[in-house]
Design an enzyme around this catalytic site. Sequence first.
Site, short mmCIF file in Angstrom:
data_model
loop_
_atom_site.label_atom_id
_atom_site.label_comp_id
_atom_site.label_asym_id
_atom_site.label_seq_id
_atom_site.Cartn_x
_atom_site.Cartn_y
_atom_site.Cartn_z
N ARG A 141 14.48 0.46 -13.66
CA ARG A 141 14.89 0.29 -12.33
C ARG A 141 15.93 -0.84 -12.31
O ARG A 141 16.88 -0.85 -11.45
CB ARG A 141 13.92 0.13 -11.31
CG ARG A 141 13.02 1.64 -11.33
CD ARG A 141 11.82 1.14 -10.47
NE ARG A 141 11.78 0.29 -9.18
CZ ARG A 141 11.16 -0.44 -8.75
NH1 ARG A 141 9.82 -0.85 -9.24
NH2 ARG A 141 11.41 -1.18 -7.63
N SER A 180 4.73 -0.23 -7.62
CA SER A 180 4.85 -1.28 -9.05
C SER A 180 3.95 -2.37 -8.77
O SER A 180 3.15 -2.93 -9.32
CB SER A 180 6.61 -1.51 -8.97
OG SER A 180 6.54 -2.72 -9.89
N LYS A 215 -0.27 -3.13 -10.40
CA LYS A 215 -1.04 -4.28 -11.17
C LYS A 215 -2.00 -4.79 -10.52
O LYS A 215 -3.07 -5.35 -11.09
CB LYS A 215 0.32 -5.13 -11.44
CG LYS A 215 1.55 -4.53 -12.47
CD LYS A 215 2.47 -5.23 -12.52
CE LYS A 215 3.68 -5.26 -11.29
NZ LYS A 215 5.20 -5.49 -11.55
N HIS A 259 -0.58 -11.78 -3.66
CA HIS A 259 0.69 -11.66 -4.17
C HIS A 259 1.86 -11.87 -3.17
O HIS A 259 1.98 -11.45 -2.26
CB HIS A 259 0.89 -9.94 -4.55
CG HIS A 259 2.01 -9.81 -5.45
ND1 HIS A 259 2.33 -9.77 -6.61
CD2 HIS A 259 3.24 -9.31 -4.58
CE1 HIS A 259 3.68 -9.54 -6.86
NE2 HIS A 259 4.22 -9.24 -5.70
N1 URA Z 1 7.99 -6.91 -8.11
C1 URA Z 1 7.28 -5.76 -8.93
O1 URA Z 1 6.34 -6.11 -9.52
N2 URA Z 1 8.16 -4.69 -8.73
C2 URA Z 1 8.89 -4.33 -8.22
O2 URA Z 1 9.22 -3.12 -8.09
C3 URA Z 1 9.60 -5.37 -7.15
C4 URA Z 1 9.09 -6.74 -7.17
#
Ligand code: URA
Length: 436
Positions: free
Chosen positions: A172, A187, A191, A86
Site C-alpha cells: 500500500r 491493518s 495486529k 494504540h
Molecule cells: N498504521 C498501520 O499499522 N497500518 C496502517 O494502515 C496505517 C497506519
Amino acid sequence: MSEQHDAVDIIRAKRDRQTLTDEQIDWVIDAYTRGAVADEQMSALAMAILLNGMDRAEISRWTAAMIASGERMDFCSLSRPTADKHSTGGVGDKITLPLAPLVAVFDVAVPQLSGRGLGHTGGTLDKLEAIPGWRADLTSEAMLRQLDEVGAVICAAGSGLAPADKKLYALRDVTGTVEAIPLIASSIMSKKIAEGTGALVLDVKVGSGAFMKTEADARELAETMVALGTDAGVRTVALLTDMATPLGLTAGNGLEVRESVEVLAGGGPQDVVDLTVALAVEMLAGAGRAQDEGEVRAALVDGRAMDVWRRMIAAQGGDPDAPLPTARETETVLADTDGVLTALDAYAVGVAAWRLGAGRARKEDPVQAAAGVELHAKPGDRVSAGQPLMTLHTDTPERFARAREALAGGWQIGEAEQAGSRSVVLDRITAEEADR
Ligand code: URA
C-alpha cells in the site's frame, strides 16, 4: 476452502462495487500471504477497496483473515488483566512512555508492542533506544516474565503477528492505497487483536500532524476500529485527540524521553499530562479496574509511576539514571514580532525534527538519538520580538537549513488571545456509538 477463487474475479467484484464473500476474503488474504496472488493483483484490489469501500462485515472478515495469517499471543497465564493503547501517530506523541508504567501501578498489565517511525511521526522504539543500553527485542517468554514481574513492557512486535498485514502495508505504501479507512482500520486492529490484549484504547489523532486531517475522517476511522475490536471481544474505546499542534514541548527521540521522565516526576507540559491521564483512565476502566482521574494523577505525582518506569527500563537493559545523549549543535529560532502565538503547525515541526535527523525516510535508515525540536512557546503564549520560539538540535549542522525551510510559515503571531484553550481530547467513541 470449498472452491478456488480467481483473483481477477475478486478484483472485478470490488471494482463493480459488489460485497466480497467470506470465502473470497479468506482465500485472497491467504493466497497473497503465500505468494499465490501477485503484488499487482493485490494492488488493484487495494485500489478498488480505496475507491469503493467495504462494509462492516467485509472489514471484520478481512481483519480476521489477516489475524489468521500468523500467530496470536496469549496472556491468560497472567494474574492481572491486560490493557493496551494504540495511537494513529502524531508529532511529539511520547504518551506511551509515561502511560504504560502509570497503568501498571493499578495492577493492570500493559503489553505494548510498538514500532519504529517512518516519515514525520516518531516511533516509540526509536525514542526508548535513546536510553543507553535499552533493548527493544524480547522473546515472548521474556515479555511474559516482565509483564508478570514489572507489569509493563514496551517492545518490538515480532514478525509472527499478522504477516499478511506486513506484506500488504508495504505494498500500500508504494501504490497510493494507504489512505483507505477499511484498510487502515483492519491493518491496525489485526495486529492489536492478534496481540491478545483484553482492553484497548485507541488514540485517533486529528489535524495537520496526523494521518487524518479532518474530524469527520478521524471519527470514521475511530468508529470502524472500535467496531472491529468489539466484534473480536476486545473491550475497545477511542479518543479523538488534537494534533494541530505538537504534543508537549519536544519532538525528537531523546528530547521526548526527557519530557516523559518530567511527567513521571510529577511535572511536564499540561497537554501531555492530561492526555496520559485520560488514556490511563480509559485503559483501567476497560480492564475492569476503574479509577477516578484524581487517583491516576496522584500516581504521577507521588512517584509510583516513576518506580514502575525505572524497573521497566532496567528489565530491558536500560540505565534509567544514565544521562540522555545531547546534540552536538543547536540553533535557535526567534520570534520576529511581538504578540500572541496563535498557531504552531504540528506537521511543520514534525518535518523539521525529521530533517534534523530524528526520523527516517527509509525503513533501514538510522536515526539520531539527540536530534529534534524543542519548543519554548505554545499556541496561546505571549511572545516578544527576538525571544526564542524553538531550539533545533542535531549532530549534523548541514541539516539546519532544510529544517528551517520546513518551519517557514509554520507559526503565526497575532493579537488575538484565542488560541491555547482547546482541550487535547476532542471526543470519545464507544462501542455503542460505533454501532449506530
Ligand atoms: N498504521 C498501520 O499499522 N497500518 C496502517 O494502515 C496505517 C497506519
